[in-house]
Scaffold this motif. Sequence first.
Motif, PDB file in Angstrom:
ATOM      1  N   ILE A   1       0.875  -1.166   0.000  1.00 28.63           N
ATOM      2  CA  ILE A   1       0.000   0.000   0.000  1.00 28.63           C
ATOM      3  C   ILE A   1       0.912   1.214   0.000  1.00 28.63           C
ATOM      4  O   ILE A   1       1.770   1.346   0.872  1.00 28.63           O
ATOM      5  CB  ILE A   1      -0.882   0.027   1.263  1.00 28.63           C
ATOM      6  N   GLY A   2       0.758   2.111  -0.947  1.00 29.65           N
ATOM      7  CA  GLY A   2       1.624   3.279  -1.024  1.00 29.65           C
ATOM      8  C   GLY A   2       1.424   4.227   0.150  1.00 29.65           C
ATOM      9  O   GLY A   2       0.472   4.103   0.914  1.00 29.65           O
ATOM     10  N   GLY A   3       2.296   5.195   0.267  1.00 26.27           N
ATOM     11  CA  GLY A   3       2.129   6.245   1.256  1.00 26.27           C
ATOM     12  C   GLY A   3       2.489   5.794   2.669  1.00 26.27           C
ATOM     13  O   GLY A   3       3.137   4.784   2.878  1.00 26.27           O
TER      14      GLY A   3
ATOM     15  N   HIS B   1      -8.281   7.546   1.764  1.00 24.96           N
ATOM     16  CA  HIS B   1      -8.294   7.892   0.343  1.00 24.96           C
ATOM     17  C   HIS B   1      -6.952   8.294  -0.270  1.00 24.96           C
ATOM     18  O   HIS B   1      -6.691   7.987  -1.431  1.00 24.96           O
ATOM     19  CB  HIS B   1      -9.380   8.926   0.011  1.00 24.96           C
ATOM     20  N   PRO B   2      -6.033   8.963   0.489  1.00 30.58           N
ATOM     21  CA  PRO B   2      -4.769   9.324  -0.166  1.00 30.58           C
ATOM     22  C   PRO B   2      -3.953   8.107  -0.603  1.00 30.58           C
ATOM     23  O   PRO B   2      -3.117   8.213  -1.487  1.00 30.58           O
ATOM     24  CB  PRO B   2      -4.014  10.100   0.906  1.00 30.58           C
ATOM     25  N   ARG B   3      -4.209   6.961   0.030  1.00 29.87           N
ATOM     26  CA  ARG B   3      -3.395   5.794  -0.307  1.00 29.87           C
ATOM     27  C   ARG B   3      -4.157   4.785  -1.160  1.00 29.87           C
ATOM     28  O   ARG B   3      -3.640   3.719  -1.457  1.00 29.87           O
ATOM     29  CB  ARG B   3      -2.954   5.096   0.996  1.00 29.87           C
ATOM     30  N   CYS B   4      -5.404   5.156  -1.533  1.00 32.59           N
ATOM     31  CA  CYS B   4      -6.260   4.184  -2.180  1.00 32.59           C
ATOM     32  C   CYS B   4      -6.192   4.322  -3.694  1.00 32.59           C
ATOM     33  O   CYS B   4      -6.404   5.411  -4.227  1.00 32.59           O
ATOM     34  CB  CYS B   4      -7.701   4.393  -1.694  1.00 32.59           C
TER      35      CYS B   4
ATOM     36  N   ALA C   1      -9.582   5.489  -5.283  1.00 35.48           N
ATOM     37  CA  ALA C   1     -10.243   6.644  -4.677  1.00 35.48           C
ATOM     38  C   ALA C   1     -11.061   7.433  -5.695  1.00 35.48           C
ATOM     39  O   ALA C   1     -10.654   7.615  -6.842  1.00 35.48           O
ATOM     40  CB  ALA C   1      -9.198   7.555  -4.040  1.00 35.48           C
ATOM     41  N   MET C   2     -12.208   7.899  -5.228  1.00 30.27           N
ATOM     42  CA  MET C   2     -13.083   8.704  -6.094  1.00 30.27           C
ATOM     43  C   MET C   2     -13.259  10.073  -5.457  1.00 30.27           C
ATOM     44  O   MET C   2     -12.866  10.290  -4.326  1.00 30.27           O
ATOM     45  CB  MET C   2     -14.431   8.000  -6.235  1.00 30.27           C
ATOM     46  N   GLN C   3     -13.882  10.966  -6.195  1.00 37.54           N
ATOM     47  CA  GLN C   3     -14.080  12.330  -5.699  1.00 37.54           C
ATOM     48  C   GLN C   3     -14.766  12.339  -4.341  1.00 37.54           C
ATOM     49  O   GLN C   3     -14.380  13.057  -3.436  1.00 37.54           O
ATOM     50  CB  GLN C   3     -14.949  13.130  -6.688  1.00 37.54           C
ATOM     51  N   ILE C   4     -15.800  11.513  -4.257  1.00 41.19           N
ATOM     52  CA  ILE C   4     -16.590  11.543  -3.022  1.00 41.19           C
ATOM     53  C   ILE C   4     -15.782  11.059  -1.822  1.00 41.19           C
ATOM     54  O   ILE C   4     -16.065  11.420  -0.680  1.00 41.19           O
ATOM     55  CB  ILE C   4     -17.881  10.701  -3.204  1.00 41.19           C
TER      56      ILE C   4
ATOM     57  N   SER D   1     -12.909  11.879  -0.868  1.00 46.38           N
ATOM     58  CA  SER D   1     -12.186  12.933  -0.165  1.00 46.38           C
ATOM     59  C   SER D   1     -13.149  13.903   0.514  1.00 46.38           C
ATOM     60  O   SER D   1     -12.734  14.820   1.200  1.00 46.38           O
ATOM     61  CB  SER D   1     -11.290  13.701  -1.130  1.00 46.38           C
ATOM     62  N   GLN D   2     -14.426  13.676   0.325  1.00 49.21           N
ATOM     63  CA  GLN D   2     -15.393  14.617   0.886  1.00 49.21           C
ATOM     64  C   GLN D   2     -16.139  14.071   2.095  1.00 49.21           C
ATOM     65  O   GLN D   2     -16.297  14.764   3.088  1.00 49.21           O
ATOM     66  CB  GLN D   2     -16.416  15.011  -0.188  1.00 49.21           C
ATOM     67  N   TYR D   3     -16.644  12.844   1.982  1.00 47.27           N
ATOM     68  CA  TYR D   3     -17.446  12.314   3.081  1.00 47.27           C
ATOM     69  C   TYR D   3     -16.959  10.939   3.491  1.00 47.27           C
ATOM     70  O   TYR D   3     -16.504  10.160   2.658  1.00 47.27           O
ATOM     71  CB  TYR D   3     -18.915  12.166   2.654  1.00 47.27           C
TER      72      TYR D   3
ATOM     73  N   TRP E   1     -16.998   3.730  -0.272  1.00 43.34           N
ATOM     74  CA  TRP E   1     -17.842   4.258  -1.332  1.00 43.34           C
ATOM     75  C   TRP E   1     -17.934   3.347  -2.540  1.00 43.34           C
ATOM     76  O   TRP E   1     -18.834   3.510  -3.375  1.00 43.34           O
ATOM     77  CB  TRP E   1     -17.362   5.652  -1.754  1.00 43.34           C
TER      78      TRP E   1
END
Lengths: 334, 302, 321
Positions: free
Chosen positions: A273-275, A290-293, A296-299, A301-303, A319
């Motif tokens: 897993i990065g990061g 999310h930073p390491r996924c 990751a999708m837009q949502i 990073s929001q909820y 998500w």
Amino acid sequence: MKPLLNVIDLSVSFDTLNGVARAVDEVSFQIFPGEAVAIVGESGCGKSVTANSIMQLLPTPPAKYSSGQIIFEGTDLLKKSEQELEKVRGNAISMIFQDPMTSLNPVLTIGTQIAELLQLHQKLNKQQANTKAVELLQLVGIPLPERRINDYPHQFSGGMRQRAMIAIAIACNPRLLIADEPTTALDVTIQAQILELMKNLQTKFNTSIVFISHDLGAVAELCSRVIVMYAGKIIEVGTAMDIYHNPQHPYTWGLLKSIPRLDLSNKKRLESIGGQPPDLLNLPTGCSFHPRCTHAMQICSQYFPDTTFVSNDHSVSCWLQHPNAPKTVREAVI
Amino acid sequence: MDIQPNSFEPLKNNTTDVMGMSMASISPSPWHRLKQNKLAMLGLFTIIIIVIIAIVGPWLSPISYSDQNLMQANRPPSSDHWFGTDNLGRDLFIRVLYGARISLAIGIVASLLNLTIGVIYGGIAGFFGGRTDRIMMNIIDILYGIPVLLYVILLMVVLKPGLTNIFIALGIAYWLGMARIVRGQILSLKEQEYVLAARTLGASNWRILFRHLLPNSMGPIIITMTLAIPEAIFAEAFLSFIGLGVAAPMASWGVLASEGVTSLRSYPFQLFFPALAISVTMLAFNFLGDGLRDALDPRVRR
Amino acid sequence: MKQPLLNVQNLKKYFPAGTDIFGRTTSYLKAVDDISFSIAKGETLGLVGESGCGKSTTGRTIIQLYKPTAGNILFNGKNIITHADKNLCRNMQMIFQDPYASLNPRMTVSDIIGEPLDIHKLTSGHERTERICELLELVGLNKKYSNRFPHEFSGGQRQRIGIARALAVNPSLIICDEPISALDVSIQAQIVNLLETLQQELGLTYLFIAHDLAMVKHISNRVAVMYLGKIVELAPANELYTNPQHPYTKALLSAIPIPDPAKTAMNQKTKLIGDVPSPINPPSGCRFYTRCAYAKPICADQEPLLSDIGAGHLAACHLTT
């Protein structure tokens, strides 16, 4: 069946000079009688803080139980006074720790340490307590127990000390045993012995075990259910088969893919897993992973994701479970 | 929650190069911890005030410490003479301030001398270990058996009273504690992995000692030095009290105390103020030293 | 056959354990007791065993942190014990276990990585800075962090700094002493991948010392198993794990928990009786016989030698000969 332990929306934070660290964030889970449940995750995920919170062993500054309930056999432990908690500790709930050398009192014999507990909680007299202590050492597999109750912790080897600690923990027949990384510091052959001991004790006394670990192998050996934590939150819960054979959260995939396998002969590169593990004082927005996924999708990073039930026993907070999310094909891990 | 049409699009520029923050951001820096310790900060504040007054006070004063005014002899504290006067009419306040200069100077210089000797001795013993260490430590053990004050008194008898000689006598007497501390630190640091790494890299002994071992021993060294200063101040006061320290008319606190004792029954203030000065200064350094010890405790760091 | 890069012959390292009243040593802790192996250029040899088996001591003796009690260590054919080689540190380097203790907390990252360059006067000024940046990039760290201190980095990042430091002098052999044990599981994979990439890019040779057998199997070409100061088995990685010969190896392998709940029931554990004997007074004959389920009388009398049982597989056990 009613749960033995019901943790509801538990939040624990630490006051530090650089801000408030939310070590455990609205964590909820249940432990039923007779089952072994693992809490897995890496450093900073909050598993040890959760375990220590059950018996409120954290020093209360800087820790703070900001919200939630810890209901054990019907009563909320968080509302109990220190005196009432002392009646529970070592008695109905016990704990074993990672390093037996620092958990055992070096100036008292093992026999004294066990007998103390029996005299305190079960009101045995000295004679009876000593007899019971010998029985307990026998039970945990320490040879020549009558002689060894007069030994000091430093006279035991690492594995023996861990057994002694287990003997102390089960002395009063606890309904719940919390094991915080009990085998991490042990050699693999000793680890196997300790895991077997714990399995036997669990079947014999119908004790529930909460097994904190980052060793997915040991967890598979002992536990029937697994809770995966990341950055203070529970991100996936399921039976062992669910988690290992049908993991739904990208972090769980990542963990399983990054362990080298003895039983598989493929010499593929390990997928890491990065990061870096997250900084509790500066958690990412939305889903902390999310930073390491890679998915990751837009949502994300929001909820923080809602919890989805994949089956009755298997839930995940991600998500990707949302009907609008693209279908991801997870590579077979096993 | 607001679900947009693009909510499920992949997240662009997802950096995995996140600057890893470690536990250091959670555990405070030593300075922070020191600031939290109220006694230590009080001590530090007091020391700063004393130092400032000691340096600036005598300059600003119209009278000097040796100005006698027999008409004003043995006057109790008043608005003219804040601490009163002594039997020769000298203003005690100025004399205490002047004494501060001497006492602080002795405290600091003697401690620095002790530091140097202690660090060199302890450093060599700890670094080389084995027989060298054992012999050097046995010598210290023997020296520890001798009452230091006795030793200092003997030195002063030989060297004769005087400021420079006090520096020498105190400087070469109190290094034992520092040597032990430094040796202990170096012994424990020697097996740290970064020292082993330096060795495998080919670092010379000098480099290991000066770049790796000593810089990381600074904590206990600073603490020991801070706590050694009041010892030196007290030793000087004692020496001067028994007449082996600085000579009149120089006014170290010990001299003032000595003069004050003779008139204790009639003019107690003459002893009270120098004694107060000694006590306050020693306490201030002790509080600061204790606070430093707590703040620099490596066990708290992770 | 090509000359191996590292050839260890009959290496022994004893530590004084007890002294009499005159200070003379009466007993020794036999941490490493007559082991021999070799590593070819570009190969990774894994060295596994449980605590007290002597694997770390072996690594540290090879890199000369300890002086060997007996035996020979040949690097590129030259005996480094008899011929003290000043350039040895440029040929052989080490990565340590504890990322929190292997970096000087008072030095910046660029000082730490630059130290070997300074010691050996390899570069200076502008070239030095460039070389440091090059090394940081090689291990996957952003060069803008070169003025930070170790405590500002995570465990995995610190380990990378340690690797960069070891690479600064362009060594050909790197001894990795439990380089990943202290790291989180997901970071372990990162570091192991980095080590593998560096091996390919720079043609490095590794002695990989660890107690995590699964990880060792993954990264190594051949694996040696140690017990109480002796090598009990040495074989190509896959061969060792699919066809272990020594009872200790079998016990060790069966003890490893498999991260798959479906397979745990099938995992028959070989029982090991008793505790590890003291390395100050190891058992006579085969050191393992006190705990071996298959011990025969000869095992207590005669020490079995590490012998070839075919296909590059060596085992020290009377049962195989």
